[in-house]
Write a protein that holds these residues in place. Sequence first.
Motif, short mmCIF file in Angstrom:
data_model
loop_
_atom_site.label_atom_id
_atom_site.label_comp_id
_atom_site.label_asym_id
_atom_site.label_seq_id
_atom_site.Cartn_x
_atom_site.Cartn_y
_atom_site.Cartn_z
N ALA A 106 33.48 79.37 66.40
CA ALA A 106 33.61 80.82 66.28
C ALA A 106 32.24 81.49 66.11
N ILE A 107 31.36 80.86 65.35
CA ILE A 107 30.00 81.38 65.19
C ILE A 107 29.26 81.33 66.53
N ILE A 108 29.33 80.19 67.20
CA ILE A 108 28.62 80.02 68.47
C ILE A 108 29.10 81.03 69.50
N SER A 109 30.38 81.34 69.48
CA SER A 109 30.97 82.25 70.45
C SER A 109 30.23 83.58 70.53
N GLY A 110 29.82 84.10 69.37
CA GLY A 110 29.14 85.39 69.37
C GLY A 110 27.76 85.35 70.00
N GLY A 111 27.09 84.21 69.95
CA GLY A 111 25.76 84.10 70.55
C GLY A 111 25.79 83.99 72.06
N ILE A 112 26.81 83.32 72.59
CA ILE A 112 26.86 83.03 74.02
C ILE A 112 27.75 84.00 74.78
N ALA A 113 28.15 85.07 74.14
CA ALA A 113 29.13 86.00 74.71
C ALA A 113 28.67 86.58 76.05
N GLU A 114 29.63 86.86 76.90
CA GLU A 114 29.52 87.63 78.13
C GLU A 114 28.99 86.88 79.34
N ARG A 115 28.55 85.61 79.17
CA ARG A 115 28.05 84.91 80.38
C ARG A 115 28.36 83.43 80.38
N ALA A 116 29.13 82.93 79.41
CA ALA A 116 29.44 81.50 79.36
C ALA A 116 30.79 81.22 80.03
N ARG A 117 30.87 80.09 80.71
CA ARG A 117 32.15 79.64 81.26
C ARG A 117 33.08 79.23 80.12
N PHE A 118 34.37 79.31 80.38
CA PHE A 118 35.36 79.15 79.31
C PHE A 118 35.54 77.69 78.89
N TRP A 119 35.92 76.83 79.83
CA TRP A 119 36.28 75.46 79.46
C TRP A 119 35.10 74.62 78.98
N PRO A 120 33.90 74.79 79.53
CA PRO A 120 32.78 74.04 78.96
C PRO A 120 32.53 74.36 77.49
N GLN A 121 32.71 75.64 77.10
CA GLN A 121 32.53 75.97 75.69
C GLN A 121 33.67 75.43 74.83
N VAL A 122 34.89 75.43 75.35
CA VAL A 122 35.99 74.81 74.62
C VAL A 122 35.70 73.33 74.37
N LEU A 123 35.17 72.67 75.40
CA LEU A 123 34.79 71.25 75.26
C LEU A 123 33.71 71.07 74.19
N ALA A 124 32.67 71.91 74.25
CA ALA A 124 31.60 71.81 73.25
C ALA A 124 32.15 72.05 71.86
N GLY A 125 33.00 73.05 71.70
CA GLY A 125 33.59 73.33 70.40
C GLY A 125 34.41 72.18 69.87
N ALA A 126 35.12 71.50 70.76
CA ALA A 126 35.91 70.34 70.35
C ALA A 126 35.01 69.21 69.85
N ILE A 127 33.89 68.98 70.52
CA ILE A 127 32.95 67.94 70.08
C ILE A 127 32.37 68.30 68.71
N PHE A 128 32.02 69.56 68.53
CA PHE A 128 31.44 69.98 67.26
C PHE A 128 32.45 69.85 66.11
N ALA A 129 33.67 70.35 66.33
CA ALA A 129 34.68 70.33 65.26
C ALA A 129 35.22 68.93 65.01
N GLY A 130 35.21 68.08 66.05
CA GLY A 130 35.80 66.76 65.90
C GLY A 130 34.82 65.67 65.50
N ILE A 131 33.53 65.87 65.82
CA ILE A 131 32.56 64.79 65.58
C ILE A 131 31.29 65.30 64.88
N THR A 132 30.59 66.24 65.51
CA THR A 132 29.27 66.65 65.02
C THR A 132 29.32 67.19 63.60
N TYR A 133 30.16 68.19 63.38
CA TYR A 133 30.28 68.79 62.05
C TYR A 133 30.84 67.81 61.02
N PRO A 134 31.92 67.08 61.31
CA PRO A 134 32.44 66.15 60.30
C PRO A 134 31.46 65.07 59.87
#
Length: 404
Positions: A106-134
């Motif tokens: 959710a934090i990252i979303s605000g920085g990359i707004a208006e020009r990022a593709r949808f599914w690549p960011q969903v994938l990145a968010g999943a990696i962060f929430a599932g592995i990197t952050y934990p």
Amino acid sequence: MESAIDSLRHGGDVLFLMLGAVMVFAMHAGFAFLEVGTVRKKSQVNAFVKILSDWSVSTVVYFLIGYPIAYGTNFLRPAGELLGADMGYELVRFFFLLCFAACIPAIISGGIAERARFWPQVLAGAIFAGITYPLFESLIWGQNSGGLQGFFENTFGAPFHDFAGSVVVHSMGGWLALPAVLFLGNRQGRFVRGKSHPIPISNIPFLALGSWILAVGWFGFNVMSAQKLEGISGLVAVNSLLAMVGGVLFALVASRNDPGFVHNGALAGLIAICAGSDLVHPLAAFFIGGLGALIFVYGFQWEQEKLKIDDVLGVWPLHGIIGTWGGISAGIFGSTALGGMGGVSFVSQLAGSLMAVAYALATGALIYGVITKTIGFRLDDDQEFRGPDLSIHNIHSYPEDYVR
């Protein structure tokens, strides 16, 4: 009698943490409205859908992978075992801490707004929430904290202290966002031949609504970080309040009444106080929050106009740099000499805060670098010109305006 008391205590803890989880869950609506109010009309639908989708994906990956990594608890067991004698406390603890993990995309979303593709960011968010952050969470709060925290205590006199996540959550999210913003590059028209052309925000009332929702939910974020009813602290509540107010007032003066900075000033104060909210004196909290707001006002201008980084909501200075300040400030104002509770080391706070910066930058650069080089991260020029609402979701934010 003893059994009844235990049941009442377990029930109270479950209710306490569940209410905290709901308050922090509501903050994600704040993230959404803050972004929607800041981006242009052609990007508003995308902001709403991104944050709800990231939340949903984060829930699944944190349940299956992230929470077990951080705390060693596996939920793939019969429901009766999950409920247990403590009325499912571990389940509601997962819900509460999920709300923290889902803040990262959710934090990252605000920085990359208006020009990022949808599914690549969903994938990145999943990696962060599932592995990197934990993984980082496990070192500070979770099952692997003994080694690192023991090192800090033995070497510097006290473990690294981050009561409610200035560093673990906010600094992590902000510094992960920086590589994403750099890999994406600036929005079309933001800088032309080296000259800055600021893009106006679309909706001050939505931005203000997002700030208010976040500020109210933040008292669940901070106070309920005690995670047990017996650990509740009025000091945390009042410190959060004073830091928020300090952020507003310092931003009000420094920005000369700019509404965007004033409403983000409240968030700057709250981010800064998370780490030491259970340690510092309320007057110290006021200045911690106020200094956090100054970091955002001047840091955002420096980022945009000097470095020419198009970080749309300013998430790097707001969450990244101020989150780092929050971790360090706990080591300064938490000392008994400045009216704090003590038991904290400035060197531990500095080292832990900088370690988070290095970890986030390295992992963010790796993940976004791979995504950029393989599946691609940015919308093409025509898609960006049309806007992500039409290009990704096939609808305007105000469809009736386009009915012929």
